[in-house]
Design an enzyme around this catalytic site. Structure first.
Site, mmCIF file in Angstrom:
data_model
loop_
_atom_site.group_PDB
_atom_site.id
_atom_site.type_symbol
_atom_site.label_atom_id
_atom_site.label_comp_id
_atom_site.label_asym_id
_atom_site.label_seq_id
_atom_site.Cartn_x
_atom_site.Cartn_y
_atom_site.Cartn_z
ATOM 1 N N GLY A 1 0.775 -1.245 0.000
ATOM 2 C CA GLY A 1 0.000 0.000 0.000
ATOM 3 C C GLY A 1 0.802 1.288 0.000
ATOM 4 O O GLY A 1 0.287 2.339 0.384
ATOM 5 N N SER A 2 2.050 1.242 -0.483
ATOM 6 C CA SER A 2 2.828 2.491 -0.456
ATOM 7 C C SER A 2 2.335 3.484 -1.510
ATOM 8 O O SER A 2 2.372 4.703 -1.290
ATOM 9 C CB SER A 2 4.328 2.217 -0.608
ATOM 10 O OG SER A 2 4.639 1.805 -1.916
ATOM 11 N N ASN A 3 1.882 2.998 -2.658
ATOM 12 C CA ASN A 3 1.304 3.929 -3.646
ATOM 13 C C ASN A 3 -0.011 4.511 -3.127
ATOM 14 O O ASN A 3 -0.311 5.678 -3.366
ATOM 15 C CB ASN A 3 1.114 3.227 -4.988
ATOM 16 C CG ASN A 3 2.388 3.230 -5.801
ATOM 17 O OD1 ASN A 3 2.811 4.275 -6.287
ATOM 18 N ND2 ASN A 3 3.040 2.076 -5.897
ATOM 19 N N ARG B 1 -14.614 -15.621 -10.828
ATOM 20 C CA ARG B 1 -14.135 -14.252 -11.032
ATOM 21 C C ARG B 1 -15.323 -13.295 -11.136
ATOM 22 O O ARG B 1 -15.318 -12.201 -10.593
ATOM 23 C CB ARG B 1 -13.337 -14.225 -12.336
ATOM 24 C CG ARG B 1 -12.049 -13.512 -12.266
ATOM 25 C CD ARG B 1 -11.243 -13.736 -13.527
ATOM 26 N NE ARG B 1 -10.094 -14.562 -13.248
ATOM 27 C CZ ARG B 1 -8.958 -14.131 -12.716
ATOM 28 N NH1 ARG B 1 -8.826 -12.881 -12.379
ATOM 29 N NH2 ARG B 1 -7.958 -14.947 -12.512
ATOM 30 N N ARG C 1 -4.912 -8.555 -9.153
ATOM 31 C CA ARG C 1 -5.975 -9.446 -9.610
ATOM 32 C C ARG C 1 -6.334 -9.041 -11.036
ATOM 33 O O ARG C 1 -6.599 -7.861 -11.291
ATOM 34 C CB ARG C 1 -7.174 -9.243 -8.684
ATOM 35 C CG ARG C 1 -8.198 -10.309 -8.709
ATOM 36 C CD ARG C 1 -7.894 -11.458 -7.778
ATOM 37 N NE ARG C 1 -8.731 -12.589 -8.194
ATOM 38 C CZ ARG C 1 -8.268 -13.793 -8.434
ATOM 39 N NH1 ARG C 1 -7.007 -14.073 -8.261
ATOM 40 N NH2 ARG C 1 -9.084 -14.749 -8.832
ATOM 41 N N LEU D 1 -8.731 -8.508 -14.074
ATOM 42 C CA LEU D 1 -10.164 -8.204 -14.115
ATOM 43 C C LEU D 1 -10.727 -8.594 -15.482
ATOM 44 O O LEU D 1 -10.052 -8.447 -16.505
ATOM 45 C CB LEU D 1 -10.373 -6.716 -13.862
ATOM 46 C CG LEU D 1 -9.951 -6.258 -12.458
ATOM 47 C CD1 LEU D 1 -9.752 -4.743 -12.403
ATOM 48 C CD2 LEU D 1 -10.978 -6.698 -11.416
ATOM 49 N N ASN E 1 -4.134 2.417 -13.301
ATOM 50 C CA ASN E 1 -3.230 1.424 -12.720
ATOM 51 C C ASN E 1 -1.811 1.971 -12.790
ATOM 52 O O ASN E 1 -1.483 2.751 -13.683
ATOM 53 C CB ASN E 1 -3.313 0.110 -13.505
ATOM 54 C CG ASN E 1 -2.411 -0.959 -12.912
ATOM 55 O OD1 ASN E 1 -2.393 -1.184 -11.693
ATOM 56 N ND2 ASN E 1 -1.631 -1.629 -13.753
ATOM 57 N N HIS F 1 2.233 0.652 -12.981
ATOM 58 C CA HIS F 1 3.074 -0.514 -13.242
ATOM 59 C C HIS F 1 4.539 -0.072 -13.219
ATOM 60 O O HIS F 1 4.872 0.980 -13.779
ATOM 61 C CB HIS F 1 2.721 -1.130 -14.608
ATOM 62 C CG HIS F 1 3.504 -2.367 -14.900
ATOM 63 N ND1 HIS F 1 3.246 -3.567 -14.262
ATOM 64 C CD2 HIS F 1 4.559 -2.593 -15.712
ATOM 65 C CE1 HIS F 1 4.104 -4.482 -14.691
ATOM 66 N NE2 HIS F 1 4.911 -3.918 -15.572
ATOM 67 N N GLU G 1 7.371 6.211 -8.539
ATOM 68 C CA GLU G 1 5.940 5.875 -8.554
ATOM 69 C C GLU G 1 5.166 6.802 -7.618
ATOM 70 O O GLU G 1 4.067 7.259 -7.934
ATOM 71 C CB GLU G 1 5.724 4.421 -8.121
ATOM 72 C CG GLU G 1 6.251 3.384 -9.097
ATOM 73 C CD GLU G 1 5.935 1.966 -8.657
ATOM 74 O OE1 GLU G 1 4.774 1.695 -8.282
ATOM 75 O OE2 GLU G 1 6.843 1.118 -8.671
HETATM 76 C C1 GRF Z 1 4.209 -1.178 -7.179
HETATM 77 O O1 GRF Z 1 5.523 -1.343 -7.631
HETATM 78 C C2 GRF Z 1 3.244 -1.039 -8.319
HETATM 79 O O2 GRF Z 1 3.796 -0.392 -9.432
HETATM 80 C C3 GRF Z 1 2.945 -2.472 -8.674
HETATM 81 O O3 GRF Z 1 2.914 -3.155 -7.447
HETATM 82 C C4 GRF Z 1 3.690 -2.446 -6.489
HETATM 83 C C5 GRF Z 1 2.767 -2.142 -5.361
HETATM 84 O O4 GRF Z 1 3.421 -1.534 -4.278
HETATM 85 N N1 GRF Z 1 1.719 -2.572 -9.447
HETATM 86 P P1 GRF Z 1 2.576 -0.841 -3.137
HETATM 87 O O5 GRF Z 1 1.569 -1.857 -2.626
HETATM 88 O O6 GRF Z 1 1.918 0.351 -3.728
HETATM 89 O O7 GRF Z 1 3.586 -0.481 -2.087
#
Ligand code: GRF
Length: 230
Positions: free
Chosen positions: A15-17, A68, A94, A96, A110, A112, A177
């Site tokens: 959950g850092s993002n 699903r 997950r 979708l 999203n 990535h 990110e």
């Molecule tokens: C991040 O590197 C994001 O780009 C990828 O999964 C990771 C999730 O990290 N999709 P966090 O849970 O946000 O810390």
């Protein structure tokens, strides 16, 4: 049209993002607010971060569903109940189905950890190092049915160093990110951009996104406007 967009964040883990988005939404003029956090994993550490931030955080455990479709039906319902305008996938692991993705077309983002369309899927950093790329980075994009594909909203480039390990590269990209996702959500929530075909372009009347707030490096994309007369 609402000026502050309601956002549901989907997580599966750390959950850092999500935390970066929570911090951004706390800024006075930020055009989005988080109305709910949903994890498909009961053990996701991000749930505690959300709860500590005073956000409604719930679990919709995909393992508790026979299909699903059944899982996604409840997921969709929970998002609709939150009266959400936008969904931000933040480490949501997950896939979708097309049915869900189409319901939220151009309203689901999203992040990535690569410069898409390179290195879709898992083990991104290992594969980037194996491929010997000198530049990697991260991408925020609108979600389409194919994994890690869809119109690119913003990208940040990160240099690959000679002595990088997957963990070291991941850590530097993660920092980017955390700057990129709030910037991209701001662009979408304030309707500065729109989707035309498969591309994200500035909305009519919107010149260029304001980069001053994210301290963007030159390699952030879309690029900053040219200097006067340029
Ligand atoms: C991040 O590197 C994001 O780009 C990828 O999964 C990771 C999730 O990290 N999709 P966090 O849970 O946000 O810390």
């Amino acid at each position: 049209m609402r000026t502050v967009k309601k956002v549901v964040i989907l997580i599966s883990g750390r959950g850092s993002n999500m935390r970066a988005l929570i911090d951004a939404c706390a800024e006075e003029d930020y055009p989005a607010e988080i109305v709910k956090v949903i994890s498909n994993r009961p053990e996701a550490p991000g749930l505690e971060i959300a709860a500590k931030a005073g956000l409604p955080a719930i679990v919709i455990d995909h393992k508790a569903y026979p299909s699903r479709e059944a899982f996604e039906s409840d997921l969709h319902q929970a998002i609709v109940e939150a009266d959400a305008d936008l969904i931000c996938n933040a480490g949501f692991m997950r896939l979708l189905t097309a049915t869900f993705v189409e319901k939220w077309r151009d309203r689901q983002l999203n992040i990535h950890p690569s410069l898409l369309p390179a290195f879709k899927g898992l083990h991104t950093h290992e594969r980037a190092l194996e491929a010997g790329v000198r530049i990697s980075g991260c991408t925020v994009h609108f979600v389409r049915t194919d994994m890690d594909s869809g119109p690119i909203i913003a990208q940040a480039a990160v240099e690959v160093l000679a002595d990088d390990t997957p963990d070291r590269l991941a850590a530097r990209i993660l920092k980017a990110e955390h700057r990129l996702y709030p910037m991209a959500l701001r662009m979408v929530a304030s309707s500065e951009v729109r989707v035309v075909g498969d591309r994200v372009v500035p909305a009519p009347g919107c010149v260029e996104p304001d980069f001053s707030r994210c301290g963007a490096a030159p390699l952030f994309s879309p690029p900053p406007p040219p200097p006067d007369g340029g």
